[in-house]
Design a protein around this motif. Structure first.
Motif, PDB file in Angstrom:
ATOM      1  N   ALA A  63      44.496  47.515  46.110  1.00 25.83           N
ATOM      2  CA  ALA A  63      43.564  46.613  45.317  1.00 25.83           C
ATOM      3  C   ALA A  63      44.231  45.317  44.745  1.00 25.83           C
ATOM      4  CB  ALA A  63      42.918  47.427  43.997  1.00 25.83           C
ATOM      5  N   PRO A  64      43.556  44.304  44.660  1.00 27.24           N
ATOM      6  CA  PRO A  64      43.987  43.251  43.933  1.00 27.24           C
ATOM      7  C   PRO A  64      44.553  43.155  42.763  1.00 27.24           C
ATOM      8  CG  PRO A  64      41.848  42.734  45.114  1.00 27.24           C
ATOM      9  CD  PRO A  64      42.095  44.083  45.046  1.00 27.24           C
ATOM     10  N   PRO A  65      45.615  42.610  42.095  1.00 26.43           N
ATOM     11  CA  PRO A  65      45.851  42.827  40.812  1.00 26.43           C
ATOM     12  C   PRO A  65      44.877  42.461  39.817  1.00 26.43           C
ATOM     13  CG  PRO A  65      47.558  41.270  41.963  1.00 26.43           C
ATOM     14  CD  PRO A  65      46.418  41.517  43.024  1.00 26.43           C
ATOM     15  N   GLY A  66      44.885  43.481  38.775  1.00 29.73           N
ATOM     16  CA  GLY A  66      43.822  43.390  37.655  1.00 29.73           C
ATOM     17  C   GLY A  66      42.668  44.056  38.145  1.00 29.73           C
ATOM     18  N   VAL A  67      42.460  44.211  39.270  1.00 28.23           N
ATOM     19  CA  VAL A  67      41.181  45.122  39.673  1.00 28.23           C
ATOM     20  C   VAL A  67      41.517  46.618  39.205  1.00 28.23           C
ATOM     21  CG1 VAL A  67      39.619  45.956  41.557  1.00 28.23           C
ATOM     22  CG2 VAL A  67      40.602  43.546  41.418  1.00 28.23           C
TER      23      VAL A  67
END
Length: 82
Positions: A63-67
């Motif tokens: 998952a992308p950072p912050g998700v």
């Protein structure tokens, strides 16, 4: 065809099952064997699906950072929508 079972316990279980189901002993044993085979096949199918899902998920990118799946910001302290 014959099936020669030399277990008094197996015979008693077949008699009990026949009595409880209202089937003949032959039909009761046949149904019990069919039911057990269906349970085995369902378990094998569930295991196959589980393994397939794990395989697919393992190929997904991270998952992308912050998700995150944390959605606590959407609810108040009482668990109601904010």
């Amino acid at each position: 065809m014959s099936l020669n079972i030399k277990s008094e316990r197996a015979h008693q279980l077949a008699r009990d099952l026949a009595r409880e189901t209202g089937l003949s002993m032959t039909a009761a044993v046949e149904k019990a064997l069919e039911d057990q085979l269906m349970r085995i096949h369902r378990h094998a199918e569930r295991e196959y699906r589980y393994q397939r899902i794990k395989e697919i998920v393992s190929k997904l990118p991270p998952a992308p950072p912050g998700v995150t799946s944390d959605h606590s910001d959407l609810y108040d302290d009482d668990g109601l929508p904010a």
